[in-house]
Design an enzyme around this catalytic site. Structure first.
Site, PDB file in Angstrom:
ATOM      1  N   SER A 120       2.507  -0.700   9.820  1.00 10.01           N
ATOM      2  CA  SER A 120       2.439  -1.694   8.756  1.00 10.01           C
ATOM      3  C   SER A 120       3.364  -3.006   9.927  1.00 10.01           C
ATOM      4  CB  SER A 120       3.557  -0.943   7.112  1.00 10.01           C
ATOM      5  OG  SER A 120       3.260   0.038   7.535  1.00 10.01           O
ATOM      6  N   HIS A 141      -4.893  -1.123  11.285  1.00  7.67           N
ATOM      7  CA  HIS A 141      -4.082  -0.728   9.338  1.00  7.67           C
ATOM      8  C   HIS A 141      -4.981  -0.518   8.217  1.00  7.67           C
ATOM      9  CE1 HIS A 141      -0.869  -3.167   6.632  1.00  7.67           C
ATOM     10  NE2 HIS A 141      -0.298  -1.985   6.889  1.00  7.67           N
ATOM     11  N   GLU A 153      -7.155  -4.272   9.119  1.00  4.88           N
ATOM     12  CA  GLU A 153      -6.370  -5.306  10.000  1.00  4.88           C
ATOM     13  C   GLU A 153      -6.503  -4.279  11.353  1.00  4.88           C
ATOM     14  OE1 GLU A 153      -2.581  -7.932   8.776  1.00  4.88           O
ATOM     15  OE2 GLU A 153      -2.591  -5.736   8.761  1.00  4.88           O
ATOM     16  N   ASN A 191       1.184  -7.413   5.538  1.00  9.67           N
ATOM     17  CA  ASN A 191       2.799  -7.556   5.550  1.00  9.67           C
ATOM     18  C   ASN A 191       3.530  -8.841   5.601  1.00  9.67           C
ATOM     19  OD1 ASN A 191       1.946  -5.029   4.161  1.00  9.67           O
ATOM     20  ND2 ASN A 191       2.529  -3.867   5.981  1.00  9.67           N
TER      21      ASN A 191
HETATM   22  N1  CAA Z   1      -9.073   8.056  -3.720  1.00  6.54           N
HETATM   23  C1  CAA Z   1      -8.840   7.991  -4.476  1.00  6.54           C
HETATM   24  N2  CAA Z   1     -10.273   6.807  -4.818  1.00  6.54           N
HETATM   25  C2  CAA Z   1      -9.369   6.121  -5.729  1.00  6.54           C
HETATM   26  C3  CAA Z   1      -8.044   6.244  -5.817  1.00  6.54           C
HETATM   27  C4  CAA Z   1      -7.279   7.218  -4.937  1.00  6.54           C
HETATM   28  N3  CAA Z   1      -6.456   7.369  -4.430  1.00  6.54           N
HETATM   29  N4  CAA Z   1      -7.395   6.202  -6.542  1.00  6.54           N
HETATM   30  C5  CAA Z   1      -8.169   5.005  -7.304  1.00  6.54           C
HETATM   31  N5  CAA Z   1      -9.927   5.767  -6.688  1.00  6.54           N
HETATM   32  C6  CAA Z   1     -10.149   4.799  -7.521  1.00  6.54           C
HETATM   33  C7  CAA Z   1     -10.690   5.021  -8.908  1.00  6.54           C
HETATM   34  O1  CAA Z   1     -11.554   7.070  -9.142  1.00  6.54           O
HETATM   35  C8  CAA Z   1     -11.472   4.723  -9.376  1.00  6.54           C
HETATM   36  O2  CAA Z   1     -12.999   4.319  -8.678  1.00  6.54           O
HETATM   37  P1  CAA Z   1     -14.098   4.100  -9.542  1.00  6.54           P
HETATM   38  O3  CAA Z   1     -14.046   2.417  -9.326  1.00  6.54           O
HETATM   39  O4  CAA Z   1     -15.492   4.832  -8.975  1.00  6.54           O
HETATM   40  O5  CAA Z   1     -14.215   3.875 -11.153  1.00  6.54           O
HETATM   41  C9  CAA Z   1     -11.405   3.430  -8.389  1.00  6.54           C
HETATM   42  O6  CAA Z   1     -10.495   3.665  -7.790  1.00  6.54           O
HETATM   43  C10 CAA Z   1     -10.274   3.027  -9.315  1.00  6.54           C
HETATM   44  O7  CAA Z   1      -9.004   3.041  -9.745  1.00  6.54           O
HETATM   45  P2  CAA Z   1      -9.134   3.149 -11.849  1.00  6.54           P
HETATM   46  O8  CAA Z   1      -9.811   3.432 -12.736  1.00  6.54           O
HETATM   47  O9  CAA Z   1      -8.655   5.256 -11.514  1.00  6.54           O
HETATM   48  O10 CAA Z   1      -7.870   2.443 -11.141  1.00  6.54           O
HETATM   49  P3  CAA Z   1      -7.915   0.770 -11.664  1.00  6.54           P
HETATM   50  O11 CAA Z   1      -8.735   0.212 -11.202  1.00  6.54           O
HETATM   51  O12 CAA Z   1      -6.365   0.604 -12.639  1.00  6.54           O
HETATM   52  O13 CAA Z   1      -7.379   0.623  -9.662  1.00  6.54           O
HETATM   53  C11 CAA Z   1      -5.923   0.848  -8.011  1.00  6.54           C
HETATM   54  C12 CAA Z   1      -6.272   1.042  -8.866  1.00  6.54           C
HETATM   55  C13 CAA Z   1      -7.255   0.645  -7.638  1.00  6.54           C
HETATM   56  C14 CAA Z   1      -5.158   1.310  -7.126  1.00  6.54           C
HETATM   57  C15 CAA Z   1      -5.829  -0.604  -8.229  1.00  6.54           C
HETATM   58  O14 CAA Z   1      -4.767  -0.772  -9.036  1.00  6.54           O
HETATM   59  C16 CAA Z   1      -5.427  -1.615  -6.750  1.00  6.54           C
HETATM   60  O15 CAA Z   1      -5.887  -2.159  -6.041  1.00  6.54           O
HETATM   61  N6  CAA Z   1      -4.006  -1.590  -6.657  1.00  6.54           N
HETATM   62  C17 CAA Z   1      -3.116  -2.201  -5.069  1.00  6.54           C
HETATM   63  C18 CAA Z   1      -3.240  -1.929  -4.294  1.00  6.54           C
HETATM   64  C19 CAA Z   1      -2.847  -2.511  -3.127  1.00  6.54           C
HETATM   65  O16 CAA Z   1      -2.535  -3.893  -3.094  1.00  6.54           O
HETATM   66  N7  CAA Z   1      -3.033  -1.875  -2.236  1.00  6.54           N
HETATM   67  C20 CAA Z   1      -1.886  -2.104  -0.961  1.00  6.54           C
HETATM   68  C21 CAA Z   1      -0.817  -1.378  -0.640  1.00  6.54           C
HETATM   69  S1  CAA Z   1      -0.006  -2.798   0.673  1.00  6.54           S
HETATM   70  C22 CAA Z   1      -0.406  -1.247   1.715  1.00  6.54           C
HETATM   71  O17 CAA Z   1      -0.716  -0.729   1.331  1.00  6.54           O
HETATM   72  C23 CAA Z   1       0.180  -1.812   3.364  1.00  6.54           C
HETATM   73  C24 CAA Z   1       1.537  -1.225   3.719  1.00  6.54           C
HETATM   74  O18 CAA Z   1       1.120  -1.667   4.876  1.00  6.54           O
HETATM   75  C25 CAA Z   1       2.376  -1.633   2.978  1.00  6.54           C
END
Ligand code: CAA
Length: 293
Positions: A120, A141, A153, A191
């Site tokens: 990251s 990434h 990325e 990040n």
């Molecule tokens: N695996 C597979 N599918 C998943 C999943 C997982 N772990 N988590 C959620 N989903 C799917 C759900 O089944 C749902 O699918 P459909 O669209 O087909 O219905 C969809 O994703 C949306 O999920 P939910 O309805 O349960 O919940 P939500 O609408 O609240 O979305 C989320 C959940 C996608 C996690 C959303 O809250 C989100 O985008 N959060 C921000 C995530 C983010 O910013 N990630 C980056 C973090 S930084 C990083 O990772 C890099 C680093 O280096 C630190």
């Protein structure tokens, strides 16, 4: 060269997501971790996440079984990488551990293999320098949750060749992802912005500006983020955020990236977020409960 076999090193939050999307795209995957319990947990997570799609009729039971069947867990690094065309490393964000892992991979992987780190923040050039083929070393990434987040990325180190970047672009496309190409810099593009933003939210909690719940609500509704910054901190893992913050201070030589004392204290207590059952929220009940600081 066509990529057919992928080794994923680390079966944690990111590793199992990467193994999942690679297997779903038709690649043969070997997922390596250091204890069987991590592999068992990752296989369970992959199945559960695939079953979300099954319940919604997006994939068939046969596709779930085929995808799971393409992931083979292993404890042996040699077994994981010996015939891999692409090695994707997703071990914890600790410089010495990454370097040690890459030195070992370099001895065991075939000469033609592309070496990609899901770091990251850590320098691609530094990791590439412990291998014999720095031109084939690249940053790849992913974002959590990997099956959902659209971005990869791609990070170019000092010696990364254009052919290597092209190969990773093609794999990412096959995984259904969009890519951006970033020149090496600590934290790359995402990040560099995300970690200071989350840290600032934690500083605000530390200073009593707002409650955890209100800070999250403010950013969710005021900026249209899908999750508030403290929910996102718990989701990413407070340990990862602390590693990245400390790495930024070291690399940029700038204290503006320093981690809040509260973040460090919580990591020392083991309250590293959702994976530990406790972070800025308590996850032991039916619904996450915000904590008071
Ligand atoms: N695996 C597979 N599918 C998943 C999943 C997982 N772990 N988590 C959620 N989903 C799917 C759900 O089944 C749902 O699918 P459909 O669209 O087909 O219905 C969809 O994703 C949306 O999920 P939910 O309805 O349960 O919940 P939500 O609408 O609240 O979305 C989320 C959940 C996608 C996690 C959303 O809250 C989100 O985008 N959060 C921000 C995530 C983010 O910013 N990630 C980056 C973090 S930084 C990083 O990772 C890099 C680093 O280096 C630190």
């Amino acid at each position: 060269m066509e990529i057919k076999k992928i080794a994923v090193l680390g079966a944690g939050q990111m590793g199992n997501g990467i193994a999942h999307v690679c297997a779903q795209a038709g690649y043969q995957v070997k997922m390596r971790d250091i204890e069987q319990k991590f592999i068992d947990k990752a296989m369970d997570t992959i199945r559960k996440n695939l079953e979300r799609g099954l319940k919604k009729g997006k994939i068939t039971e046969e596709e779930v079984e085929e995808t799971v069947g393409r992931v083979e867990g292993t404890l042996s690094l040699d077994d994981a990488v010996k015939d891999a065309d692409l090695v994707i490393e997703a071990v914890p964000e600790i410089v010495d551990l990454k370097l040690k892992t890459w030195k070992e991979v370099d001895e065991k992987a075939p000469e033609h293999a592309i070496l990609a780190s899901n770091t990251s923040s850590i320098s691609i050039t530094q990791m590439a320098s412990v291998t014999k083929t720095p031109e084939r070393f690249v940053g790849m990434h992913f974002f959590n949750p990997v099956p959902v987040m659209k971005l990869v990325e791609i990070i170019k180190g000092a010696a990364t060749s254009d052919e290597t970047v092209d190969a990773i672009e093609q794999v990412s496309e096959k995984l259904g992802k969009e890519t951006v190409l970033v020149n090496e810099a600590p934290g790359f593009a995402v990040n560099r912005l995300l970690v200071p933003a989350i840290n600032e939210a934690i500083f605000a909690i530390q200073e009593g500006v707002a409650t955890v719940e209100d800070m999250d609500k403010a950013i969710k509704l005021g900026l249209n983020w899908p999750m508030g910054p403290l929910t996102l901190a718990d989701f990413v893992g407070l340990d990862t955020l602390l590693y990245i913050s400390d790495y930024f201070v070291e690399e940029f030589k700038d204290s503006k990236y320093r981690a809040p004392a509260l973040l460090r204290k919580m990591v020392r207590a083991g309250w590293v977020g959702r994976k530990a059952g406790k972070g800025f929220y308590d996850y032991s009940g039916e619904k996450p409960e915000p904590l008071t600081f």
